[in-house]
Design a protein around this motif. Structure first.
Motif, PDB file in Angstrom:
ATOM      1  N   SER A  95     118.982 -28.254  48.403  1.00 18.61           N
ATOM      2  CA  SER A  95     118.810 -29.120  47.219  1.00 18.61           C
ATOM      3  C   SER A  95     117.343 -29.107  46.806  1.00 18.61           C
ATOM      4  CB  SER A  95     119.238 -30.569  47.516  1.00 18.61           C
ATOM      5  OG  SER A  95     118.310 -31.195  48.377  1.00 18.61           O
ATOM      6  N   ALA A  96     117.086 -29.622  45.631  1.00 17.69           N
ATOM      7  CA  ALA A  96     115.688 -29.743  45.198  1.00 17.69           C
ATOM      8  C   ALA A  96     114.955 -30.735  46.088  1.00 17.69           C
ATOM      9  CB  ALA A  96     115.630 -30.210  43.741  1.00 17.69           C
ATOM     10  N   THR A  97     115.650 -31.776  46.472  1.00 17.07           N
ATOM     11  CA  THR A  97     115.016 -32.789  47.320  1.00 17.07           C
ATOM     12  C   THR A  97     114.647 -32.204  48.675  1.00 17.07           C
ATOM     13  OG1 THR A  97     116.238 -34.526  46.183  1.00 17.07           O
ATOM     14  CG2 THR A  97     115.311 -35.083  48.336  1.00 17.07           C
ATOM     15  N   TYR A 122     110.246 -39.059  39.927  1.00 17.28           N
ATOM     16  CA  TYR A 122     111.644 -39.220  40.332  1.00 17.28           C
ATOM     17  C   TYR A 122     111.726 -40.044  41.613  1.00 17.28           C
ATOM     18  CZ  TYR A 122     116.356 -37.583  41.638  1.00 17.28           C
ATOM     19  OH  TYR A 122     117.675 -37.491  41.986  1.00 17.28           O
ATOM     20  N   VAL A 172     110.122 -31.884  33.685  1.00 19.37           N
ATOM     21  CA  VAL A 172     110.995 -32.609  32.751  1.00 19.37           C
ATOM     22  C   VAL A 172     111.668 -33.688  33.592  1.00 19.37           C
ATOM     23  CG1 VAL A 172     113.054 -32.482  31.291  1.00 19.37           C
ATOM     24  CG2 VAL A 172     111.457 -30.548  31.341  1.00 19.37           C
ATOM     25  N   THR A 174     114.261 -36.835  34.832  1.00 18.54           N
ATOM     26  CA  THR A 174     115.711 -36.944  34.876  1.00 18.54           C
ATOM     27  C   THR A 174     116.226 -37.810  33.728  1.00 18.54           C
ATOM     28  OG1 THR A 174     117.502 -37.212  36.481  1.00 18.54           O
ATOM     29  CG2 THR A 174     115.908 -39.011  36.355  1.00 18.54           C
ATOM     30  N   ASP A 199     107.833 -30.628  40.374  1.00 17.26           N
ATOM     31  CA  ASP A 199     109.281 -30.829  40.432  1.00 17.26           C
ATOM     32  C   ASP A 199     109.838 -30.229  39.135  1.00 17.26           C
ATOM     33  OD1 ASP A 199     111.836 -31.796  39.999  1.00 17.26           O
ATOM     34  OD2 ASP A 199     111.416 -33.805  40.746  1.00 17.26           O
ATOM     35  N   CYS A 201     112.950 -29.373  38.686  1.00 18.71           N
ATOM     36  CA  CYS A 201     114.403 -29.500  38.845  1.00 18.71           C
ATOM     37  C   CYS A 201     115.146 -29.521  37.507  1.00 18.71           C
ATOM     38  CB  CYS A 201     114.678 -30.778  39.617  1.00 18.71           C
ATOM     39  SG  CYS A 201     116.299 -30.848  40.331  1.00 18.71           S
ATOM     40  N   GLN A 202     114.579 -30.243  36.510  1.00 18.55           N
ATOM     41  CA  GLN A 202     115.236 -30.325  35.200  1.00 18.55           C
ATOM     42  C   GLN A 202     114.696 -29.275  34.228  1.00 18.55           C
ATOM     43  OE1 GLN A 202     117.824 -31.835  34.401  1.00 18.55           O
ATOM     44  NE2 GLN A 202     118.035 -33.654  35.690  1.00 18.55           N
ATOM     45  N   THR A 222     116.671 -27.055  41.794  1.00 14.58           N
ATOM     46  CA  THR A 222     118.032 -27.161  42.296  1.00 14.58           C
ATOM     47  C   THR A 222     118.918 -26.114  41.642  1.00 14.58           C
ATOM     48  OG1 THR A 222     119.606 -28.884  42.954  1.00 14.58           O
ATOM     49  CG2 THR A 222     119.116 -28.732  40.613  1.00 14.58           C
ATOM     50  N   ARG A 224     122.422 -26.536  40.912  1.00 15.89           N
ATOM     51  CA  ARG A 224     123.612 -26.978  40.160  1.00 15.89           C
ATOM     52  C   ARG A 224     123.350 -27.449  38.741  1.00 15.89           C
ATOM     53  NH1 ARG A 224     121.860 -31.352  42.923  1.00 15.89           N
ATOM     54  NH2 ARG A 224     121.724 -33.269  41.715  1.00 15.89           N
ATOM     55  N   LYS A 225     122.103 -27.709  38.382  1.00 19.03           N
ATOM     56  CA  LYS A 225     121.837 -28.280  37.057  1.00 19.03           C
ATOM     57  C   LYS A 225     121.774 -27.161  36.009  1.00 19.03           C
ATOM     58  CE  LYS A 225     119.758 -32.447  39.042  1.00 19.03           C
ATOM     59  NZ  LYS A 225     118.552 -33.274  39.223  1.00 19.03           N
TER      60      LYS A 225
HETATM   61  C1  LIG Z   1     118.121 -34.124  40.066  1.00 17.91           C
HETATM   62  C2  LIG Z   1     116.649 -34.247  40.221  1.00 17.91           C
HETATM   63  C3  LIG Z   1     116.049 -34.071  41.470  1.00 17.91           C
HETATM   64  C4  LIG Z   1     116.833 -33.928  42.751  1.00 17.91           C
HETATM   65  O1  LIG Z   1     117.594 -32.761  42.824  1.00 17.91           O
HETATM   66  P1  LIG Z   1     118.636 -32.596  44.022  1.00 17.91           P
HETATM   67  O2  LIG Z   1     119.110 -31.201  43.959  1.00 17.91           O
HETATM   68  O3  LIG Z   1     119.705 -33.617  43.780  1.00 17.91           O
HETATM   69  O4  LIG Z   1     117.920 -32.894  45.285  1.00 17.91           O
HETATM   70  C5  LIG Z   1     114.667 -34.080  41.532  1.00 17.91           C
HETATM   71  N1  LIG Z   1     113.929 -34.266  40.422  1.00 17.91           N
HETATM   72  C6  LIG Z   1     114.454 -34.448  39.211  1.00 17.91           C
HETATM   73  C7  LIG Z   1     113.563 -34.629  38.025  1.00 17.91           C
HETATM   74  C8  LIG Z   1     115.846 -34.445  39.062  1.00 17.91           C
HETATM   75  O5  LIG Z   1     116.385 -34.650  37.861  1.00 17.91           O
END
Ligand SMILES: *Cc1c(COP(=O)(O)O)cnc(C)c1O
Length: 404
Positions: A95-97, A122, A172, A174, A199, A201-202, A222, A224-225
């Motif tokens: 995961s991103a986390t 986040y 970006v 969440t 981060d 992730c988005q 991550t 899945r997004k």
């Molecule tokens: C979803 C999200 C995360 C966490 O991603 P995971 O894969 O659920 O761990 C971290 N930072 C931002 C900005 C997110 O939107």
């Protein structure tokens, strides 16, 4: 097959929408506006994952992985290309986390050190930051946003000193479309001797993200997004400035070699942050998702997603009782709004009943930003390139009905 009513092309589309829709059967039945949550993986990703699970059941997990060893290895090159870095700077996680934890835990921090974060930090990053600061006697300080809602690089300049060891930036958030000016932040942080942890992730999968051009030291994301990969997948890039000072907190027999009664040797590449065991099917699916994106072109995806979100915002802005919440001069694919006299959960449920999928962003996910703006819950709609303008118009019409 797709209903003829689904418009599949428009002249200015940079994406081959016929192919995009053919590869995304779920997008035909619903207006899917939750790619910031967990997107619809394209058929090649699904086929890769399911195919590998079948192969594991047929010949065994180790044997099936052995057959795909070259593809798994090639994955580091695929992500290096995607993120603008070298294959040895890439690690895969779940995961991103997990990626963020692995790198953050390795950042040396001691009493009196300072860590700077933006207002859209986040929760999943802020909590471990606060825990670690508490444990070592460091401080976590918030860099205010500019008047337009973006991370203020000028405010950062004024806060930086030699005690700042890390600047944590969310590319970006969440909970909205705002995009940070990452390069400007990196340059300032580096001039003061601090590392930059991004981060993304988005961002990865909707915006073209190049860790080299942004000059960030650590990048997390991550699967899945926006990347449209399987759930339970994540990735990490650790560039040289960080690799030189990071001290991995723990490594297993993949990240290190046990060389004697009292000795071990850590890997020198980013795979020191990986564990030996992983979900190989999902890893292969993640690599396929990245290849799929590279094939479409990150610039084409960015242009299309940005246009989709702008179209949606324009439609929503004309509905009496709807308030848009996206900040910043540059806006990406996350569209956030509220409907007067309706809770965000009510709007989400009302839209779901009409096969329009959105999600809700709550204050606790981005506590500082939401508190500052007096928001508790907002509706988040995140259209990927595979959502047609016609579908966006349907979503707008459904919101208008809820707003009446
Ligand atoms: C979803 C999200 C995360 C966490 O991603 P995971 O894969 O659920 O761990 C971290 N930072 C931002 C900005 C997110 O939107």
């Amino acid at each position: 097959m797709f209903p003829a009513a689904v418009s599949v092309t428009s002249l200015d589309d940079m994406i081959d929408m016929t192919r995009a829709l053919a590869d995304t059967p779920g997008a035909a039945d619903r207006v899917f506006l939750n790619s910031a949550g967990s997107s619809l993986p394209p058929t090649p990703v699904l086929d890769e994952v399911v195919g590998h699970l079948r192969r594991e059941a047929a010949i065994g997990g180790y044997e099936a992985a052995g057959e795909r060893a070259d593809d798994l290895e090639a994955g580091y090159g695929v992500f290096a290309e995607l993120l603008g870095c070298r294959p040895d700077q890439i690690a895969f996680t779940d995961s991103a986390t997990r990626s963020w934890f692995a790198a953050f835990d390795a950042v040396p921090l001691t009493a009196g050190d300072r860590v700077l974060v933006g207002e859209v930090e986040y929760a999943g990053n802020a909590i471990p930051l606060l825990m670690r600061a508490e444990a070592v006697g460091a401080t976590v300080e918030v860099v205010p946003s500019d008047a337009d809602g973006t991370f203020s690089a000028d405010a950062l300049d004024a806060m930086l000193d030699e005690r700042v060891k890390l600047v944590s930036v969310v590319h970006v958030p969440t909970n909205g479309g705002v995009v940070a000016d990452v390069r400007r932040i990196s340059d300032a942080a580096h001039a003061a001797g601090a590392l930059v942890l991004l981060d993304a992730c988005q961002a990865v999968g909707q915006l073209a993200v190049d860790a080299g051009a942004l000059d960030v030291d650590i990048l997390t994301g991550t699967g899945r997004k926006w990347l449209r990969g399987p759930r339970g997948t994540g990735f990490l890039a650790v560039r040289d400035r960080a690799a030189a000072v990071l001290k991995p907190k723990a490594a297993d027999l993949h990240g290190a070699t046990w060389t004697g009664t009292e000795t071990y040797e850590l890997r020198t590449d980013a795979r020191v942050y990986e564990l030996w065991e992983c979900d190989i099917a999902s890893r292969l699916g993640l690599i396929t998702a990245a290849r799929y994106l590279l094939d479409l072109g990150q610039e084409a995806v960015e242009e299309t997603v940005t246009a989709r979100a702008a179209h949606l915002r324009a439609g929503l802005s004309e509905i009496p009782g709807v308030t848009l919440h996206d900040l910043g001069a540059r806006k990406s694919g996350l569209v956030t709004f509220s409907v007067a006299d309706r809770s965000a959960e009510e709007v989400k449920a009302g839209l779901a009943a009409q096969d329009v999928a959105v999600s809700v962003s709550a204050r606790s996910s981005t506590y500082l930003d939401m508190s500052r703006r007096g928001l508790t819950q907002i509706v988040r709609a995140s259209p990927h390139y595979f959502v047609t303008e016609k579908q966006l118009d349907k979503a707008v019409a459904e919101v208008a009905l809820l707003a009446r």
